[in-house]
Design a protein around this motif. Structure first.
Motif, PDB file in Angstrom:
ATOM      1  N   PRO A   1       1.723 -11.310  -1.072  1.00 48.86           N
ATOM      2  CA  PRO A   1       1.874  -9.875  -1.272  1.00 48.86           C
ATOM      3  C   PRO A   1       0.417  -9.319  -1.184  1.00 48.86           C
ATOM      4  O   PRO A   1      -0.418  -9.733  -1.869  1.00 48.86           O
TER       5      PRO A   1
ATOM      6  N   ASN B   1      -1.715  -5.479  -1.875  1.00 46.12           N
ATOM      7  CA  ASN B   1      -1.708  -3.995  -2.285  1.00 46.12           C
ATOM      8  C   ASN B   1      -1.946  -3.069  -1.288  1.00 46.12           C
ATOM      9  O   ASN B   1      -2.270  -3.495  -0.298  1.00 46.12           O
TER      10      ASN B   1
ATOM     11  N   ASP C   1      -1.974  -9.062  -4.107  1.00 43.44           N
ATOM     12  CA  ASP C   1      -1.325  -8.544  -5.399  1.00 43.44           C
ATOM     13  C   ASP C   1      -0.752  -9.800  -6.178  1.00 43.44           C
ATOM     14  O   ASP C   1       0.291 -10.285  -5.887  1.00 43.44           O
TER      15      ASP C   1
ATOM     16  N   ASN D   1       0.192 -10.026  -9.306  1.00 42.86           N
ATOM     17  CA  ASN D   1       1.387  -9.655 -10.119  1.00 42.86           C
ATOM     18  C   ASN D   1       2.591  -9.843  -9.442  1.00 42.86           C
ATOM     19  O   ASN D   1       3.598 -10.438  -9.839  1.00 42.86           O
ATOM     20  N   ALA D   2       2.630  -9.385  -8.155  1.00 41.69           N
ATOM     21  CA  ALA D   2       3.835  -9.419  -7.157  1.00 41.69           C
ATOM     22  C   ALA D   2       3.928 -10.781  -6.759  1.00 41.69           C
ATOM     23  O   ALA D   2       5.140 -11.300  -6.827  1.00 41.69           O
TER      24      ALA D   2
ATOM     25  N   ASN E   1       5.525 -12.797  -9.773  1.00 39.00           N
ATOM     26  CA  ASN E   1       6.984 -12.344  -9.956  1.00 39.00           C
ATOM     27  C   ASN E   1       7.822 -12.849  -8.802  1.00 39.00           C
ATOM     28  O   ASN E   1       9.074 -13.216  -9.055  1.00 39.00           O
ATOM     29  N   LEU E   2       7.222 -12.975  -7.694  1.00 39.25           N
ATOM     30  CA  LEU E   2       8.137 -13.663  -6.591  1.00 39.25           C
ATOM     31  C   LEU E   2       8.205 -15.128  -6.850  1.00 39.25           C
ATOM     32  O   LEU E   2       9.377 -15.654  -6.617  1.00 39.25           O
TER      33      LEU E   2
ATOM     34  N   LYS F   1       8.544  -9.158   4.483  1.00 40.66           N
ATOM     35  CA  LYS F   1       8.072  -8.312   3.318  1.00 40.66           C
ATOM     36  C   LYS F   1       8.740  -7.030   3.362  1.00 40.66           C
ATOM     37  O   LYS F   1       8.814  -6.282   2.313  1.00 40.66           O
TER      38      LYS F   1
ATOM     39  N   GLU G   1      10.178  -5.320  -0.109  1.00 45.81           N
ATOM     40  CA  GLU G   1       9.944  -4.218  -0.518  1.00 45.81           C
ATOM     41  C   GLU G   1      11.089  -3.495  -0.945  1.00 45.81           C
ATOM     42  O   GLU G   1      11.208  -2.714  -2.014  1.00 45.81           O
TER      43      GLU G   1
ATOM     44  N   LEU H   1      10.315  -6.218  -4.782  1.00 47.67           N
ATOM     45  CA  LEU H   1       9.564  -7.293  -5.116  1.00 47.67           C
ATOM     46  C   LEU H   1       7.968  -7.300  -4.774  1.00 47.67           C
ATOM     47  O   LEU H   1       7.128  -7.900  -5.492  1.00 47.67           O
ATOM     48  N   SER H   2       7.922  -6.616  -3.893  1.00 44.45           N
ATOM     49  CA  SER H   2       6.601  -6.385  -3.371  1.00 44.45           C
ATOM     50  C   SER H   2       6.099  -5.510  -2.283  1.00 44.45           C
ATOM     51  O   SER H   2       7.445  -5.000  -1.928  1.00 44.45           O
ATOM     52  N   LYS H   3       5.102  -5.025  -2.041  1.00 47.08           N
ATOM     53  CA  LYS H   3       5.031  -3.882  -1.054  1.00 47.08           C
ATOM     54  C   LYS H   3       4.990  -4.608   0.758  1.00 47.08           C
ATOM     55  O   LYS H   3       4.958  -5.823   0.837  1.00 47.08           O
TER      56      LYS H   3
END
Length: 293
Positions: free
Chosen positions: A14, A16, A22, A24-25, A28-29, A256, A260, A264-266
């Motif tokens: 992921p 930013n 990213d 953090n993402a 989480n994933l 992706k 998104e 969960l992510s960009k």
């Protein structure tokens, strides 16, 4: 199930909006997948945009995933390329203490003969401290690793334990399944063909779509491993359109876009890839509503 039976996912990297990783993402994933049944995670594969990740970023990505995983599922690390000496150097200089196996792609661009492919993996096998999963993806490498070469490697080197076969070629899958050593794993890299492969004796999948829909995908694979074809195909049919959509522009832009839509992510990717078009994103959102309903 053994370590690499079932559903593995080729996890994205992921980004930013400013194209930094990213973390953090990513954490989480990892948690989302493990909590929803994913059996193992592949780091820094094609879907992870490994070719545009720096060495420093790769080390940081490994650290984040290892910490998030906390020993819950096996981890596979992508280390491959078309410069054999460079691949060997990366293996020797990478901390593999938390890694269960390497995923190593057949040499690309150079188009080596089958003997060259064999010698490349022989050299890697001789230095790797962990098991190796071969990766055949001729649509990206422009060079097919034949079943004869794959099985020669399987028989000659104990630490070459599996192949991720992604040639989208049913006959090649069946040849591998028919002729393989008993303990050698045939893992599908084709989300659209995997159920048939599993029902024919394959070990499972390293999936792209599975990381966004792990409950559905792992249930389908587990049913396939149990030989419950009718129930498994019901799920497969429900995922067919999304499988087609995520590969319709480029991978990983498609997956992706799904992640998104799930929050969960960009959907950011690095050049030379570009984000999924708004048209594709809308189709994905519409299809997600059907799957989730």
């Amino acid at each position: 199930m053994t370590k690499f039976h079932g559903t593995g996912v080729a996890i994205i990297t992921p980004f930013n909006a400013d194209l930094t990783v990213d973390h953090n993402a990513l954490t989480n994933l990892v948690n989302f997948n493990i909590e929803n049944g994913t059996n193992y995670i592949v780091i820094s594969g094609t879907t992870g945009e490994s070719v545009t990740i720096t060495k420093h970023e790769k080390q940081a990505i490994i650290k984040t995933i290892v910490e998030a995983n906390n020993g819950r599922v096996p981890l596979v690390l992508g280390i491959g390329g078309n410069n054999t000496a460079q691949v060997i150097d990366e293996i020797k200089t990478t901390d593999l203490s938390a890694i269960d196996a390497l995923l190593s792609v057949s040499p690309y661009y150079s188009k080596p003969q089958q003997e060259g492919i064999y010698q490349h993996f022989k050299a890697i096998s001789e230095v790797s401290p962990v098991d190796i999963i071969l990766y055949n993806v001729p649509g990206r490498t422009s060079s097919n690793m034949t079943p004869e070469t794959t099985l020669r490697l399987a028989r000659d080197f104990k630490n070459i334990i599996a192949v991720k076969e992604a040639g989208n070629n049913v006959h090649q899958y069946l040849t591998l399944l028919r002729d393989k050593p008993e303990d050698f794993l045939i893992i599908s890299g084709d989300d659209d063909l995997v159920l048939g492969v599993v029902l024919a004796g394959g070990a499972g999948v390293i999936s792209v779509l599975g990381q966004a829909l792990p409950k559905q995908f792992t249930t389908m694979i587990n049913l396939g491993l149990e030989g419950r074809a009718k129930e498994a195909y019901k799920i497969h049919f429900g995922l067919m359109e999304m499988t087609s959509l995520i590969f319709s522009e480029n991978n990983p832009a498609g997956i992706k876009a799904v992640l998104e839509a799930l929050g969960l992510s960009k959907s950011t990717v690095r050049l030379p890839l570009v984000e999924a078009t708004n048209e594709l994103k809308q189709k994905i959102k519409t299809e997600l509503q059907k799957i989730e309903s």
